[in-house]
Motif scaffolding. Structure first.
Motif, PDB file in Angstrom:
ATOM      1  N   TYR A  35       0.843  -1.185   0.000  1.00 52.01           N
ATOM      2  CA  TYR A  35       0.000   0.000   0.000  1.00 52.01           C
ATOM      3  C   TYR A  35       0.885   1.243   0.000  1.00 52.01           C
ATOM      4  O   TYR A  35       1.964   1.249   0.592  1.00 52.01           O
ATOM      5  N   PRO A  43      -4.230   4.617   3.272  1.00 55.76           N
ATOM      6  CA  PRO A  43      -3.423   3.796   2.356  1.00 55.76           C
ATOM      7  C   PRO A  43      -4.195   3.430   1.097  1.00 55.76           C
ATOM      8  O   PRO A  43      -5.402   3.189   1.147  1.00 55.76           O
ATOM      9  N   PHE A  45      -4.186   0.738  -2.206  1.00 60.08           N
ATOM     10  CA  PHE A  45      -3.717  -0.583  -2.625  1.00 60.08           C
ATOM     11  C   PHE A  45      -2.894  -0.478  -3.893  1.00 60.08           C
ATOM     12  O   PHE A  45      -3.349   0.088  -4.893  1.00 60.08           O
ATOM     13  N   LEU A  90       3.616   0.724   2.800  1.00 63.38           N
ATOM     14  CA  LEU A  90       3.276  -0.287   3.794  1.00 63.38           C
ATOM     15  C   LEU A  90       3.146  -1.648   3.156  1.00 63.38           C
ATOM     16  O   LEU A  90       2.529  -1.798   2.098  1.00 63.38           O
TER      17      LEU A  90
END
Lengths: 113, 113
Positions: A35, A43, A45, A90
Motif C-alpha cells: 500500500y 493507504p 492498494f 506499507l
C-alpha cells in the motif's frame, strides 16, 4: 511469532531513480499486499502477491512492480521515480486473502527530491 | 466502486470522555469491515473487525457493530485515555477483488488529560 518487517525505514531518492523496498511477512502468511500512504491520506492498494504470483493490482502505473519469493518475503520496485511517489509504503501479510485481517509492517518512508 | 467515508478530524476529547468516530461504506458485495489504528511514526495495527452483518467487533475497550441497513461501522469507546491518541482508519475488504483493503481517509483523535 515475528511480525511483518520492512526495510529500509527511511529512504531519500532523486527524481528519475529506481528504488527497491523489502518486506518479510509474518510467519505462516502466504499473501502479501503493498500500500502507498500519502501524507494525511488513507493507504491505497498497489498490488497483492499470493504464492509468488501477482493476484490483483490497484490503479498504479507499470513502473510499480513487485516480486514474492518462496519464503513469502516480497519486494516493491519503483522505476523512474516522481516527486508524487513520496509517501509511506506499507507491506501487509495475511494467512488467507483478506477477510481475517492483515498484519502491517511499520513502513518505509520514501522521499523523492 | 467500493468506498469508505469517515468523519473528518481532528476529534479532540478530554480523558474519560465518550468517543464516537463515524464510518459509512458503499459496497456491492458483503465485505468484512475493519478499524485500524496508526500511532505516530508507525504502521497500521488492526484494532477490531467484523465479518458479517450484526457482528460486533471489540478490543481494548473499543467496539463497532456491522450495520448493513445503515451501511455503517461506527467506532465507540466509553472512556478514552491519553494513550488512545492516534489516527483511526475504517476499512473494508473487497471480496470480489483479492480482498484488498479500501480505507477511509482517517480520523485523528487527540485526548488531553
Amino acid at each position: 511469532e515475528t511480525g511483518v518487517t520492512q526495510s529500509p525505514t527511511h529512504l531519500i531518492k532523486t527524481r528519475g531513480q529506481q528504488v527497491t523496498l523489502r518486506c518479510s511477512s509474518q510467519s505462516g502468511h502466504n499473501t502479501v499486499s503493498w500500500y502507498q500512504q500519502a501524507l494525511g491520506q488513507g493507504p491505497q492498494f498497489i498490488f497483492q502477491y499470493y504464492r509468488e504470483e501477482e493476484n490483483g493490482r490497484g490503479n498504479f502505473p507499470p513502473r510499480f512492480s513487485g516480486l514474492q519469493f518462496p519464503n513469502y518475503s516480497s519486494e516493491l520496485n519503483v522505476n523512474a521515480l516522481e516527486l508524487d511517489d513520496s509517501a509511506l509504503y506499507l507491506c501487509a501479510s495475511s494467512s488467507r486473502q483478506g477477510s481475517y485481517g492483515y498484519t502491517f509492517g511499520s513502513g518505509t518512508r520514501l522521499t523523492v527530491v | 466502486g467500493d468506498s469508505v467515508t469517515q468523519m473528518e478530524g481532528p476529534v479532540t476529547l478530554s480523558e474519560e470522555a465518550f468517543l464516537t468516530i463515524n464510518c459509512t461504506y458503499t459496497a456491492t458485495g458483503y465485505p468484512s469491515l475493519f478499524w485500524y489504528v496508526q500511532y505516530p511514526g508507525e504502521g497500521l495495527q488492526l484494532l477490531l473487525k467484523a465479518t458479517k452483518a450484526d457482528d460486533k467487533g471489540s478490543n481494548k475497550g473499543f467496539e463497532a457493530t456491522y450495520r448493513k441497513e445503515t451501511t455503517s461501522f461506527h467506532l465507540e469507546k466509553g472512556s478514552v485515555q491519553v494513550s488512545d491518541s492516534a489516527v483511526y482508519f475504517c476499512a473494508l475488504s473487497d471480496a470480489y477483488n483479492t480482498d484488498k483493503l479500501i480505507f477511509g481517509t482517517g480520523t485523528r483523535l487527540q485526548v488531553f488529560p
